[in-house]
Design an enzyme around this catalytic site. Structure first.
Site, PDB file in Angstrom:
ATOM      1  N   ASP A   9     -12.174   6.358  12.947  1.00  0.00           N
ATOM      2  CA  ASP A   9     -10.739   6.129  12.851  1.00  0.00           C
ATOM      3  C   ASP A   9     -10.040   7.232  13.632  1.00  0.00           C
ATOM      4  OD1 ASP A   9      -8.187   5.248  11.870  1.00  0.00           O
ATOM      5  OD2 ASP A   9      -9.217   4.483  10.102  1.00  0.00           O
ATOM      6  N   ASP A  22      -5.173   4.328  14.616  1.00  0.00           N
ATOM      7  CA  ASP A  22      -4.112   4.225  13.622  1.00  0.00           C
ATOM      8  C   ASP A  22      -2.743   4.151  14.299  1.00  0.00           C
ATOM      9  OD1 ASP A  22      -3.416   4.432  10.727  1.00  0.00           O
ATOM     10  OD2 ASP A  22      -2.382   6.240  11.399  1.00  0.00           O
ATOM     11  N   GLU A  65      -4.287  -0.443  15.748  1.00  0.00           N
ATOM     12  CA  GLU A  65      -3.396  -0.917  14.690  1.00  0.00           C
ATOM     13  C   GLU A  65      -1.978  -0.929  15.251  1.00  0.00           C
ATOM     14  OE1 GLU A  65      -2.301   0.185  10.075  1.00  0.00           O
ATOM     15  OE2 GLU A  65      -2.441   1.796  11.547  1.00  0.00           O
ATOM     16  N   HIS A  93      -7.739  -1.043   3.690  1.00  0.00           N
ATOM     17  CA  HIS A  93      -7.382   0.062   2.793  1.00  0.00           C
ATOM     18  C   HIS A  93      -5.886   0.142   2.506  1.00  0.00           C
ATOM     19  CE1 HIS A  93      -6.695   1.445   6.835  1.00  0.00           C
ATOM     20  NE2 HIS A  93      -5.959   2.423   6.364  1.00  0.00           N
ATOM     21  N   ASP A  94      -5.066  -0.543   3.293  1.00  0.00           N
ATOM     22  CA  ASP A  94      -3.607  -0.521   3.118  1.00  0.00           C
ATOM     23  C   ASP A  94      -3.057  -1.806   2.509  1.00  0.00           C
ATOM     24  OD1 ASP A  94      -3.085   2.038   4.086  1.00  0.00           O
ATOM     25  OD2 ASP A  94      -2.854   1.370   6.158  1.00  0.00           O
TER      26      ASP A  94
END
Length: 556
Positions: free
Chosen positions: A99, A200, A255, A331-332
């Site tokens: 990540d 991210d 993302e 995860h979000d």
């Protein structure tokens, strides 16, 4: 379409390290724990593992605030543990994605510690600093986790920008030294043998010129639309590819909240020399609160027609031009079977399989979030004290106590439906105390249903969600029309059944999923199909679709 690159043939499994497997009894998942579970992941059949951040961090936002990009957070182990995990992942025939969080760092990062100390040091312009305006913040921007996007530092007499928490200052990508520092970080990991990056909020790195005020309400939702896909994003991604990515055989996914398919084609075009694919947010931001001041906080189900429109829009727009990422949850996001399916005990397994079928039959690279292959559910908390997530806690205080926009019990219902903590409860391995996740006290409470829903039970049951996902993944690997076929929507206004076709080299797939708990009838000439490829029921009743029934027909 040209012959695929390996990322187009892959299925990715996302691991939230803190909650996956603890190996040393401290209650926190770690790298050695992941290594212990590689046989399980190999059995599932996935090709790529994506790890949420494991770098040194004060963990203000669960590791998305990085203090040292070249060091492992001690709670996850050592660099030797990472090297072993990477080697074992490769030995098991899988690849590993890191990540990459480079829109912002931690305020504990050495760069920021220098930057905030004065206006004339080598790191002074690594971040976005602005003078006060009439004694106040430079503009009206709100931050993602509530409050202002600006924090004042007396030593500089200036404010710094943080689109997320105050502990996550935004980097100044206009500064070439910042970009070169990022390229250096990327090479460090790629030279170790890492197979790519999930990036991210990468489409927030180019801020709008002059940082103008956001339209009302100037909460994060309106700010994000202003900041996303900024004027130099293409230039920065192109430079990243030129300087780093093009020198390695890697997979990249950016993302990109607020991006449209048209934006994504620029960044992920099959010949664009930037990224391989993006994570878009259109389907996971459906059913927002009608009161825009409450943004995503709501407990209403997603309308199937809206879901079909959102997914279909991306399928059609990117076909032959770019490549989709396919995901229900991460995860979000809350757990897929609780958000898009039906987590009542009598329907959970069937509906989890139905969601898996729908997603894995689309064009793009599927992502499976840890526990999705077991049909793990939202945890259904009822008290604020049970939450750990910064976003959930901050918004409760802001919306209930400060702004009084919603009452406490209603906000708790919204959190139970939408909080990120739903995804972060520890992985459910077996029915022993703490679900086989840890021998110690878990860092976060387990979902109490782990005694029924766990990997050991799933592996002992040939009709489990696990084996169904295994079959979906195997089918994708073996069937070109699933991987490359064009997408044709069928009856977009049908609010009960999600139906679509895929076409490739003379073959057609017909995918039908009943998104209700009722039995319905649909006739799409399925009786003339050559083969029923997969179904979540043991028999085929032709035009009849039972509750949450999903089936895929092949026509040659």
């Amino acid at each position: 379409m040209a012959r695929s690159k390996w990322f187009q043939d892959s299925v990715v499994y996302q691991i939230y390290p803190q909650s996956f497997q603890d190996s040393n009894g401290d209650g926190i998942g770690d790298l050695a724990g992941i290594t212990q579970r590689l046989d399980y992941l190999q059995k599932l059949g996935v090709d790529v593992l994506w790890l949420n951040p494991i770098y040194r961090s004060p963990l203000k936002d669960n590791g998305y605030d990085i203090a040292d990009y070249k060091a492992i957070n001690p709670q996850y182990g050592t660099m030797a543990d990472f090297d072993q995990l990477l080697a074992e992942t490769h030995r098991h025939g899988m690849k590993l994605l890191m990540d990459l969080v480079v829109n912002h760092t931690s305020d504990q990062n050495a760069w920021f510690q220098e930057s905030k100390s004065s206006k004339d040091n080598p790191y002074a312009d690594y971040y976005i600093w602005r003078d006060p305006v009439d004694g106040h913040e430079p503009n009206n921007w709100g931050a993602a986790f509530g409050g202002s996007a600006w924090t004042f530092v007396p030593a500089r007499g200036q404010y710094y920008l943080h689109l997320f928490a105050p502990g996550q200052p935004d980097l100044n990508w206009e500064n070439p030294d910042v970009r070169n520092a990022v390229w250096d970080i990327m090479r460090f990991w790629l030279d170790k043998g890492v197979n790519g990056f999930r990036m991210d909020v990468i489409n927030l790195i180019s801020k709008p010129a002059g940082l103008p005020d956001a339209p009302a309400p100037a909460n994060y939702a309106t700010v994000e639309k202003m900041v996303a896909d900024g004027p130099k994003l293409n230039d920065y991604l192109h430079e990243m590819n030129d300087q780093v990515l093009s020198h390695y055989d890697v997979m990249t996914v950016g993302e990109m909240p607020s991006s449209t398919p048209e934006d994504a084609i620029q960044y992920t075009g099959l010949n664009s020399h930037e990224l391989n694919m993006v994570f878009q947010f259109q389907h996971v931001t459906l059913s927002p609160n009608p009161d825009k001041r409450l943004a995503k906080w709501n407990d209403q189900p997603v309308k199937l027609t809206d879901l079909k429109q959102a997914l279909g829009r991306w399928q059609k727009a990117l076909d032959g031009k770019g490549w989709n990422s396919l995901y229900w949850n991460n995860h979000d996001q809350p757990r897929a079977v609780s958000r898009f399916g039906d987590d009542r005990p009598e329907f959970r397994v069937r509906s989890a399989k139905a969601l898996g079928t729908t997603l894995h039959m689309l064009q793009g690279t599927p992502y499976v979030y840890e526990g999705e292959e077991l049909g793990m559910t939202n945890v259904h908390y009822t008290k604020l004290s049970q939450y750990e997530d910064l976003e959930s806690i901050n918004f409760y205080h802001e919306l209930v106590e400060q702004k009084k926009l919603v009452d406490g019990p209603t906000m708790l219902k919204y959190l139970a439906h939408m909080s990120r903590d739903n995804a972060r409860t520890p992985m459910q391995w077996d029915a022993t105390p703490n679900a086989g996740f840890t021998a110690g006290t878990p860092w976060f409470d387990l979902n109490p249903n782990y005694t029924q829903i766990n990997a050991k039970a799933a592996l002992a049951d040939q009709s489990s969600v696990f084996y169904y996902y295994q079959k979906l993944i195997k089918l994708r690997h073996e069937t070109a029309v699933i991987r490359y076929g064009t997408y044709e929507e069928v009856d977009p206004d049908d609010d009960e059944v999600f139906t679509f076709r895929r076409h490739y080299q003379g073959q057609t797939l017909l995918v039908m999923t009943n998104f209700t708990d009722q039995t319905v009838q649909r006739d799409y000439q399925q009786a003339t199909a050559n083969e029923l490829l997969i179904s979540n029921y043991d028999d085929d009743q032709g035009q009849t679709l039972r509750p949450y029934e999903s089936k895929v027909y092949l026509f040659k």
